[in-house]
Scaffold this motif. Sequence first.
Motif, short mmCIF file in Angstrom:
data_model
loop_
_atom_site.label_atom_id
_atom_site.label_comp_id
_atom_site.label_asym_id
_atom_site.label_seq_id
_atom_site.Cartn_x
_atom_site.Cartn_y
_atom_site.Cartn_z
N HIS A 83 0.97 -1.15 -0.01
CA HIS A 83 0.06 0.02 -0.01
C HIS A 83 1.08 1.26 0.10
O HIS A 83 0.89 2.42 -0.90
CB HIS A 83 -0.82 -0.10 1.22
N ALA A 84 1.87 1.38 0.94
CA ALA A 84 2.75 2.53 0.95
C ALA A 84 3.38 2.53 -0.42
O ALA A 84 3.86 3.75 -0.94
CB ALA A 84 3.77 2.19 2.06
N PHE A 85 3.91 1.65 -1.15
CA PHE A 85 4.58 1.75 -2.35
C PHE A 85 3.70 2.27 -3.42
O PHE A 85 3.99 3.05 -4.17
CB PHE A 85 5.10 0.17 -2.74
N ALA A 86 2.42 1.79 -3.20
CA ALA A 86 1.47 2.24 -4.46
C ALA A 86 1.03 3.77 -4.22
O ALA A 86 0.80 4.55 -5.18
CB ALA A 86 0.19 1.34 -4.60
N VAL A 87 1.02 4.18 -3.07
CA VAL A 87 0.49 5.41 -2.69
C VAL A 87 1.24 6.36 -3.29
O VAL A 87 0.84 7.60 -3.94
CB VAL A 87 0.63 5.68 -1.14
N GLY A 88 2.83 6.42 -3.16
CA GLY A 88 3.28 7.35 -3.70
C GLY A 88 3.48 7.64 -5.22
O GLY A 88 3.75 8.33 -5.65
N ARG A 89 2.88 6.56 -5.73
CA ARG A 89 2.77 6.48 -7.32
C ARG A 89 1.30 7.01 -8.00
O ARG A 89 1.30 7.77 -8.81
CB ARG A 89 3.13 5.24 -7.92
N TYR A 90 0.24 6.54 -7.27
CA TYR A 90 -0.98 6.94 -7.69
C TYR A 90 -1.41 8.48 -6.98
O TYR A 90 -2.14 9.06 -7.84
CB TYR A 90 -2.10 6.14 -7.19
N ASP A 91 -1.04 8.54 -5.77
CA ASP A 91 -1.39 9.88 -5.34
C ASP A 91 -1.22 11.18 -6.06
O ASP A 91 -2.10 12.15 -6.25
CB ASP A 91 -1.33 10.00 -3.90
N PRO A 92 -0.08 11.41 -6.51
CA PRO A 92 0.20 12.55 -7.24
C PRO A 92 -0.43 12.84 -8.66
O PRO A 92 -0.89 13.64 -9.11
CB PRO A 92 1.81 12.74 -7.34
N PHE A 93 -0.65 11.59 -9.10
CA PHE A 93 -0.99 11.56 -10.59
C PHE A 93 -2.71 11.76 -10.86
O PHE A 93 -3.03 12.44 -11.41
CB PHE A 93 -0.88 10.09 -11.35
N GLN A 94 -3.41 11.20 -9.82
CA GLN A 94 -4.94 10.88 -10.05
C GLN A 94 -5.33 12.18 -9.67
O GLN A 94 -6.19 12.92 -10.42
CB GLN A 94 -5.50 9.79 -9.19
N PRO A 95 -5.14 13.03 -8.56
CA PRO A 95 -5.51 14.20 -8.06
C PRO A 95 -5.23 15.45 -9.62
O PRO A 95 -5.88 16.17 -9.89
CB PRO A 95 -4.91 14.79 -7.13
N ALA A 96 -4.02 15.11 -9.82
CA ALA A 96 -3.60 16.19 -11.00
C ALA A 96 -4.74 16.15 -12.18
O ALA A 96 -4.94 17.03 -12.76
CB ALA A 96 -2.08 16.00 -11.48
N CYS A 97 -5.06 14.76 -12.50
CA CYS A 97 -5.76 14.63 -13.60
C CYS A 97 -7.01 15.18 -13.29
O CYS A 97 -7.73 15.73 -14.24
CB CYS A 97 -5.82 13.09 -13.95
N LEU A 98 -7.79 14.71 -12.12
CA LEU A 98 -9.18 15.42 -11.96
C LEU A 98 -9.03 16.59 -11.69
O LEU A 98 -10.09 17.60 -12.25
CB LEU A 98 -9.53 14.83 -10.63
#
Length: 153
Positions: A43-58
Motif C-alpha cells: 500500500h505504501a509503495f502504491a500510494v507514492g505513485r497514484y496519489d500525485p497522478f490521479q488528483p492532478a488529472c482530476l
Amino acid sequence: MTQVLLPLALLANGLAAGVLVATVLGVVPFYRTLSADLYVRAHAFAVGRYDPFQPACLLVTFAADAAIVLTEPSGAGRALCAAAGLTAVSVVAVSLTRNVPMNRWIKAQDPRAMPAGWDMEGFRSRWARWNSRRTALAVLALVLNAAAAAVLL
C-alpha cells in the motif's frame, strides 16, 4: 476553445477514472490476499505513485470543464460540463477527506511493528469502500464529459 478543452477534459478524466477502475479491479483484490506486513509495504509503495497522478488529472478535468462552462454558448453543453467538473472535484474531496488520511497513516507504519489491536481487515474494507465510491464518481464524471462531447463536438 471547446474543441481543445473538451478533449483535454476527456483525456484527464479518462486517465483518472482508468487508474481508479484498475485499482478496484486489480489492486484491492491483491491487497486482500496479503499479510499485514506485506499489505503495509504494498500500500505504501502504491500510494507514492497514484496519489500525485490521479488528483492532478482530476484538477485538469475540473479546470477544462470550468473553462468550457465560462466560454461555451450551448446551455446543454455548459450544464453537462458543469456537472462533470463538479463530479470530478467530488472525487478529489473524497480522496482528501477519506483515502489520503488512510494512505498517510499506512505509509507511516513500520510493517514489522504494527500497532497492537490494529484491525487490518476493517482498515482494508473502509479504504476499499471509499475507493469504490470515488471510482464511481470518476466514471460518472467521464460519462458526463462524454455526453458533453456528443452535444458539443
